[in-house]
Design an enzyme around this catalytic site. Structure first.
Site, mmCIF file in Angstrom:
data_model
loop_
_atom_site.group_PDB
_atom_site.id
_atom_site.type_symbol
_atom_site.label_atom_id
_atom_site.label_comp_id
_atom_site.label_asym_id
_atom_site.label_seq_id
_atom_site.Cartn_x
_atom_site.Cartn_y
_atom_site.Cartn_z
ATOM 1 N N ASN B 39 0.865 -1.140 0.000
ATOM 2 C CA ASN B 39 0.000 0.000 0.000
ATOM 3 C C ASN B 39 0.914 1.206 0.000
ATOM 4 O OD1 ASN B 39 -2.244 1.496 0.226
ATOM 5 N ND2 ASN B 39 -2.586 1.099 2.396
ATOM 6 N N CYS B 40 0.442 2.342 -0.454
ATOM 7 C CA CYS B 40 1.311 3.491 -0.515
ATOM 8 C C CYS B 40 0.487 4.760 -0.505
ATOM 9 C CB CYS B 40 2.145 3.493 -1.793
ATOM 10 S SG CYS B 40 3.136 2.022 -2.032
ATOM 11 N N GLY B 41 1.178 5.884 -0.331
ATOM 12 C CA GLY B 41 0.570 7.182 -0.523
ATOM 13 C C GLY B 41 1.334 7.931 -1.583
#
Lengths: 510, 402
Positions: B39-41
């Protein structure tokens, strides 16, 4: 000794006289004449030696009084010289002939499909629910350019993109499953009718095989691929234009390098008209096309057919043999829009058993090496790859696509849907299920509408299953599985086979 | 630079060939035994008028999405940051050790005219450790050398990029574009921004990224953005079609060495935008293609166009959950997957177009945008520097419309 045979029946047929209603249906149903009604007792007397275990009599016996079982007759054991081999020797010693068989190779070679496992998503990438989200199986077969060129044209106040590249004609199919070539003559007209109606309803393609196209099937031409094989039966300009594509059949997985032989008994009036040969004569397809002795010759025929049809796609069907990758590359460079690969388990109406069982390679390997070769040469977009010969389930279709096929062709599975029990006696021409026969009393057993419905059901069910597989894989279009070896793992294959397939062993992650 | 005649590379290697193995150092080009999931931003901001903004803006925006990462990777790309060398290819290098540096410098000196080189300035930051040697080189392609190879200048640079990444152990090209650079490493994005002193740079486009790799140790080269030429990609998601995308790119001569799906996104954009000269909005329609059910309802000529696009670029279709921001010399593109399985919000304020995983990350640096919206699945947000032609598109369409 002249009349004595050493080969004992493969099956034993027994009538339970307590149940038998003496109705005579078994005698009526059996195409081979296993059951004879005894006029005195009123019970059928089976001749087990003629039985192929096709279950026609069993299915239609109202009293469930018929038992077909394997003949338990013991043979002295030998892993090397099996009873089957001994029987073959006896039959050849009796007849001096080549042994024939129908359907596909039934020998226990490694079934690679059964050693491949598909992937699924968990947590980090979500799986997709095909009941809630679109799941796209639509596939286009044919030659595609390497890139798309765009120009902008005025559109209201603004502009919009317009296609500048000239595209070749493509065949649109709604599921990556097409029907393999099965000729009218080897199968009955009602089989062809069932296939054509089903292909139209499913939005896919049927293939005439090499026996021409019966006039009754003209309305289905958008869903029919017409075949041009070495015998050129029924091939004329109108025929070539009567389908949406033309297929040049070079070889067949069940009998690579071998021609065909449809016995004269199957050439009735209608078959004779369709094939354009005299009634009752044997229809002999030569082993090679006598105008194709090299790849240049193939190129000429491909372009002759394109010229004759206004540049409809041309498919070239080859059997999967040892050098299949190089051959397929040559076929694509010769101008084929589709390469149809037929693996060594492919079916047939009749083939010498020795060829059927010992020549060719598995389709799984052929798909992988052909796909890789075309990619290495930068010509993968120039042709689609259809894989056939041993596709038995939706799982096989998904795995074949993951190995690199654009679509799969099925034949035996369709006939099984129509009642075929794989008795392998297609060449006798007395198919009790009315499939592989031209005898009117037998062919009328297959109602085309019933047959079409069965086939539509089968392919629809497989398509649903493929959609489920794609959803589990977290993709919503079949092109995202196509050629994605990364979504396959092998279980129990040797290292070299894994390398040829380009598949990692199960247990290894990305 | 140390000349070591024992290790001659023989000039530019041919496509598909490798530089001989130069040692048994820890490889910097293979991400890990296992692939990267996570997951990332991400965020991006582009000033369409070309007004330059401090890198601090991007750092602050990313800091607000601290919890979307786990401290195992953060990075930024800035455009317009090297006004003193606008036409040089700025090679941002990461080295495991001095040997890798020497091998790479030997190679670069053979391939390019290096007009300026220096360590990439950093400052000590708590939380940032084990950093590799960081160095940058401002390179020109020698015209004569280029003619010998018969390559375009861009292809020449791409080959050098791939040669180093696949051929020199312990060396990794973080970016090699003109008037742009990638600054990335292991740490939270705000720590990485501080470490690279991004407050001292000004650019007209910035993208940022914070990583949450789930099953691998952090790795400096594996942080985003991932770059090629002037393209940079920050990416949140996983490409479920990675297997076929990779094979498709390999048949076009790309060497995929990183085992990370972000690599395929970058190369697919390079293939479609640079080599196939597709307008960026069309490339996006190939990568996140419209559904057949929608194409079936289009007017005949549109249907023909989108059918061709899908059939030709089917192997390049990006499938699986993703949001990506592509930085380019003349703008920025943000794109979601076909069914929007990862978050992406966009906003505009004056000349500035903002995108981010969360709206709060936009409001952190632009509290009251004129407009903010949720881009629909597969519909790109495109910010264009004023005057930028963007491929063949004769007319720019505002970001909101696409």
């Amino acid at each position: 000794m002249a009349e004595v045979t050493f080969t004992r029946p493969e099956f034993r047929v027994r009538i339970d006289k307590e149940l038998c209603q003496q109705c005579g249906r078994c005698a009526h149903q059996c195409g081979w004449g296993v059951h004879k009604m005894d006029e005195e007792t009123g019970y059928p007397v089976p001749d087990s030696s003629k039985c192929g275990a096709c279950h026609r009599c069993v299915t239609f016996c109202p009293a469930q009084a018929i038992l077909v079982e394997k003949n338990p007759l013991a043979y002295k054991g030998s892993d090397s010289f099996s009873p089957e081999l001994r029987k073959a020797v006896w039959r050849q010693a009796e007849t001096g002939g080549v042994l024939l068989a129908g359907m596909g190779n039934d020998k226990p070679y490694l079934r690679i499909f059964d050693h491949l496992l598909l992937d699924a998503c968990q947590v980090t990438n979500p799986s997709i629910d095909p009941l809630r989200e679109p799941m796209e199986l639509r596939t286009f077969l044919g030659r595609k350019p390497d890139k798309v060129e765009v120009e902008y044209v005025p559109d209201g106040d603004g502009v919009k993109p317009k296609l500048k590249t000239e595209m070749d004609r493509l065949l649109q199919i709604e599921t990556p499953i097409v029907f393999g070539g099965m000729s009218y003559g080897s199968v009955s007209l009602n089989v062809h009718r069932s296939l054509a109606m089903a292909a139209k309803e499913l939005g896919t393609l049927m293939n005439t095989g090499e026996g021409g196209l019966h006039a009754d099937l003209q309305p289905y031409q958008d869903n029919i691929v017409v075949q041009c094989a070495s015998g050129r039966f029924g091939v004329h300009a109108d025929y070539l234009n009567a389908g949406c594509a033309v297929e040049i059949k070079i070889g067949q997985g069940a009998k690579p390098g071998i021609g065909g032989h449809l016995p004269g008994e199957k050439i009735n009036e209608e078959v004779s008209v369709t094939r354009m040969i005299p009634q009752g004569t044997d229809a002999l397809s030569p082993a090679p096309h006598h105008d194709i002795y090299s790849i240049e010759d193939l190129r000429q025929l491909i372009y002759a057919l394109k010229e004759a049809t206004g540049y409809k796609p041309v498919s070239v069907k080859i059997a999967a043999v040892h050098n299949v990758a190089a051959i397929a590359s040559g076929v694509v460079r010769a101008g084929a829009d589709i390469v149809y690969l037929d693996g060594f388990r492919g079916g047939t109406g009749a083939a010498p058993t020795v060829i059927r069982d010992h020549v060719g390679i598995p389709i799984e390997l052929a798909i992988s090496v052909v796909d890789q070769r075309l990619r290495d040469e930068g010509i993968r977009n120039r042709a689609s790859v259809i894989a056939a010969g041993g596709i038995r389930s939706s799982a096989d279709v998904a795995k074949a696509i993951a190995l690199g096929a654009d679509a799969c062709a099925i034949g035996s599975a369709l006939l099984v849907a129509l009642g075929c029990h794989l008795c392998q006696k297609c060449h006798t021409g007395s198919c009790s299920w009315g499939i592989c026969t031209q005898k009117p009393e037998l062919t009328r057993r297959l109602d085309p509408e019933w047959g079409a419905e069965r086939i539509v059901n089968l392919v629809t069910a497989w398509s649903h299953e493929i959609a489920e597989i794609l959803g589990a894989l977290g993709v919503n279009a079949v092109e995202s599985l196509r050629g994605s070896h990364e979504r396959l793992r092998s279980l129990g294959l040797d290292q070299q086979t894994q390398e040829i397939l380009g598949v990692k062993p199960a247990g290894i992650g990305h | 630079m140390i000349d070591r005649p024992a290790r001659k590379y023989g000039g530019l290697t041919l496509p598909g060939t490798r530089i001989p193995d130069v040692g048994r150092r820890p490889s910097y080009t293979v991400e890990a035994e296992e692939g990267i999931l996570g997951n990332c931003g991400l965020m991006g901001v582009c000033d369409e008028a070309g007004e330059r903004m401090s890198g601090e803006l991007a750092v602050r925006s990313m800091a607000s999405m601290h919890d979307r990462g786990n401290g195992l990777g953060g990075g930024f790309a800035g455009y317009g940051i090297y006004p003193e060398h606008p036409d040089h290819y700025a090679f941002h290098m990461m080295y495991a050790d001095e040997d890798a540096r020497q091998d790479t410098e030997f190679y670069l000196a053979r391939q390019f005219a290096i007009d300026h080189e220096e360590p990439i300035p950093t400052r000590a930051v708590r939380g940032i450790q084990d950093e590799p040697l960081l160095h940058r080189y401002f390179c020109r392609v020698d015209a004569e050398r280029l003619q010998e190879t018969q390559l375009s200048e861009a292809d020449y640079v791409v080959h050098a990029f791939m040669d180093i990444n696949s051929g020199i152990d312990g060396a990794f090209v973080a970016s090699a574009g003109r008037n742009m650079g990638a600054f990335k490493g292991v740490g939270f994005p705000e720590e990485i921004g501080e470490f690279y002193r991004l407050d001292e740079y000004a650019g007209w486009t910035w993208t940022g990224h914070g990583r949450f790799p789930t099953n691998t140790p952090g790795w400096w080269g594996g942080a985003h953005p991932f770059c090629l030429l002037d393209y940079s990609i920050v990416h949140n998601g996983e490409i479920s079609s990675y297997g076929i995308n990779k094979r498709y790119l390999e048949s076009h001569g790309y060497q995929l060495t990183l085992r990370t799906d972000t690599e395929v996104v970058t190369y697919l954009f390079d293939l479609m935008l640079r080599r196939h000269e597709l307008p960026v909005e069309i490339a996006c329609r190939a990568l996140a293609a419209p559904f057949w059910k929608d194409i079936d309802l289009m007017a005949a000529d549109d249907k023909e166009f989108y059918t061709a696009l899908r059939t030709v670029y089917g192997p390049g279709l990006l499938n699986g959950p993703f949001a990506v921001v592509l930085g380019m010399a003349d703008g920025m593109v943000a794109l979601n997957d076909r069914i929007k399985l990862r978050p992406l919000v966009a906003a505009r304020d004056g000349n500035r177009v903002y995108v981010a995983s969360e709206e709060s990350a936009i409001r952190e640096i632009c509290p009251k945008p004129e407009k903010s919206w949720m881009p629909r699945a597969g519909e790109p947000v495109i910010a264009r520097l004023r005057g930028a032609a963007f491929g063949a598109a004769p007319q720019s369409v505002p970001a909101e419309v696409n």
